[in-house]
Design a protein around this motif. Structure first.
Motif, short mmCIF file in Angstrom:
data_model
loop_
_atom_site.label_atom_id
_atom_site.label_comp_id
_atom_site.label_asym_id
_atom_site.label_seq_id
_atom_site.Cartn_x
_atom_site.Cartn_y
_atom_site.Cartn_z
N GLU A 164 0.83 -1.17 0.00
CA GLU A 164 0.00 0.00 0.00
C GLU A 164 0.88 1.24 0.00
O GLU A 164 1.95 1.25 0.57
CB GLU A 164 -0.85 0.02 1.26
N SER A 165 0.31 2.22 -0.57
CA SER A 165 1.09 3.45 -0.66
C SER A 165 0.84 4.30 0.58
O SER A 165 -0.13 4.13 1.32
CB SER A 165 0.71 4.22 -1.91
N LEU A 166 1.74 5.19 0.75
CA LEU A 166 1.69 6.09 1.90
C LEU A 166 0.45 6.97 1.84
O LEU A 166 -0.21 7.21 2.86
CB LEU A 166 2.97 6.93 1.92
N SER A 167 0.09 7.42 0.70
CA SER A 167 -1.08 8.29 0.58
C SER A 167 -2.36 7.51 0.87
O SER A 167 -3.30 8.02 1.47
CB SER A 167 -1.15 8.95 -0.80
N SER A 168 -2.40 6.26 0.47
CA SER A 168 -3.55 5.42 0.76
C SER A 168 -3.67 5.19 2.27
O SER A 168 -4.77 5.22 2.84
CB SER A 168 -3.40 4.10 0.02
N ARG A 192 -2.52 7.19 4.55
CA ARG A 192 -2.91 8.47 5.14
C ARG A 192 -4.41 8.69 4.97
O ARG A 192 -5.07 9.20 5.89
CB ARG A 192 -2.14 9.60 4.48
N LYS A 193 -4.94 8.32 3.82
CA LYS A 193 -6.38 8.47 3.59
C LYS A 193 -7.16 7.58 4.56
O LYS A 193 -8.17 8.00 5.15
CB LYS A 193 -6.75 8.12 2.14
N ARG A 194 -6.70 6.35 4.68
CA ARG A 194 -7.40 5.42 5.61
C ARG A 194 -7.31 5.93 7.03
O ARG A 194 -8.26 5.88 7.80
CB ARG A 194 -6.80 4.02 5.50
N LEU A 195 -6.12 6.43 7.41
CA LEU A 195 -5.93 6.96 8.75
C LEU A 195 -6.80 8.20 8.95
O LEU A 195 -7.43 8.36 10.02
CB LEU A 195 -4.44 7.30 8.96
N ALA A 196 -6.88 9.06 7.97
CA ALA A 196 -7.71 10.26 8.06
C ALA A 196 -9.17 9.85 8.18
O ALA A 196 -9.94 10.43 8.97
CB ALA A 196 -7.49 11.15 6.83
N HIS A 197 -9.55 8.84 7.40
CA HIS A 197 -10.93 8.35 7.47
C HIS A 197 -11.23 7.79 8.87
O HIS A 197 -12.29 8.04 9.43
CB HIS A 197 -11.15 7.29 6.38
N LYS A 198 -10.28 7.02 9.43
CA LYS A 198 -10.47 6.47 10.77
C LYS A 198 -10.53 7.59 11.81
O LYS A 198 -11.32 7.53 12.75
CB LYS A 198 -9.37 5.47 11.10
N HIS A 199 -9.72 8.65 11.61
CA HIS A 199 -9.79 9.80 12.51
C HIS A 199 -11.16 10.48 12.41
O HIS A 199 -11.74 10.89 13.43
CB HIS A 199 -8.67 10.82 12.18
N GLU A 200 -11.68 10.59 11.20
CA GLU A 200 -13.00 11.18 11.01
C GLU A 200 -14.07 10.34 11.70
O GLU A 200 -14.97 10.86 12.36
CB GLU A 200 -13.32 11.31 9.52
N LEU A 201 -13.96 9.00 11.52
CA LEU A 201 -14.92 8.10 12.18
C LEU A 201 -14.80 8.20 13.70
O LEU A 201 -15.81 8.23 14.42
CB LEU A 201 -14.71 6.66 11.73
N THR A 202 -13.55 8.29 14.17
CA THR A 202 -13.33 8.40 15.62
C THR A 202 -13.93 9.71 16.12
O THR A 202 -14.60 9.74 17.16
CB THR A 202 -11.82 8.33 15.94
N GLU A 203 -13.73 10.79 15.38
CA GLU A 203 -14.28 12.10 15.77
C GLU A 203 -15.80 12.05 15.75
O GLU A 203 -16.46 12.59 16.64
CB GLU A 203 -13.76 13.21 14.84
N ALA A 204 -16.36 11.43 14.72
CA ALA A 204 -17.81 11.31 14.62
C ALA A 204 -18.35 10.49 15.80
O ALA A 204 -19.37 10.84 16.40
CB ALA A 204 -18.21 10.68 13.30
N THR A 205 -17.64 9.41 16.13
CA THR A 205 -18.04 8.58 17.27
C THR A 205 -17.94 9.38 18.56
O THR A 205 -18.81 9.31 19.43
CB THR A 205 -17.17 7.31 17.35
N ARG A 206 -16.87 10.17 18.70
CA ARG A 206 -16.72 11.00 19.90
C ARG A 206 -17.84 12.04 19.99
O ARG A 206 -18.37 12.31 21.06
CB ARG A 206 -15.35 11.69 19.89
#
Length: 124
Positions: free
Chosen positions: A1-5, A7-21
Motif C-alpha cells: 500500500e502506498s503512503l497516501s492510501s 494516510r487516507k485510511r488513517l484520516a478516514h479512521k480519525h474522522e470516524l473516531t471524531e464522529a463517534t466521539r
C-alpha cells in the motif's frame, strides 16, 4: 500500500473516531439532560408527596380535635343525662308515694261509706 492510501485510511479512521466521539458526547449530553429531568421530576414528586403528607397530617389533626370535642360534649351530655335520670327516678318515687297516699286516703274515706251502705242494705 502506498503512503497516501494509508494516510487516507488513517484520516478516514480519525474522522470516524471524531464522529463517534461527537455522537458519544451527544449521548452523554442527552443522558445528562435526562438525569437532570429525572432529578427534577423526582424532586417535584417528592414535593408533592411532602405536601400530601402535610395535608393528611393537618386533616388528621383536625379530625382528632373534632373527635376530642365530640367526646367532651358526649361526656357532658352523659353527665347531664345521669342528672336527669336521677331527677326522674326521684320524681317517679314521689309519684308512687303520692299515689299510695291517695289510695290510702280514698280507702279511708270509703270505709265509713261502705259501713253506711252495708247498714242501709241490711235494713232493706
Amino acid at each position: 500500500e502506498s503512503l497516501s492510501s494509508l494516510r487516507k485510511r488513517l484520516a478516514h479512521k480519525h474522522e470516524l473516531t471524531e464522529a463517534t466521539r461527537r455522537d458519544a458526547s451527544k449521548v452523554k449530553s442527552q443522558i445528562s439532560g435526562l438525569r437532570a429531568m429525572q432529578k427534577s421530576a423526582d424532586e417535584a414528586a417528592k414535593a408533592d408527596f411532602m405536601r400530601d403528607i402535610a395535608s393528611i397530617r393537618r386533616q388528621t389533626d383536625e379530625a382528632r380535635i373534632q373527635l376530642e370535642e365530640r367526646r367532651r360534649k358526649a361526656d357532658e351530655k352523659e353527665a347531664s343525662l345521669a342528672e336527669v335520670r336521677a331527677q326522674l327516678d326521684e320524681l317517679q318515687a314521689r309519684k308512687r308515694e303520692k299515689m299510695r297516699e291517695a289510695r290510702e286516703q280514698r280507702e279511708a274515706r270509703l270505709v265509713p261509706l261502705r259501713g253506711e251502705n252495708e247498714r242501709l242494705y241490711n235494713k232493706l
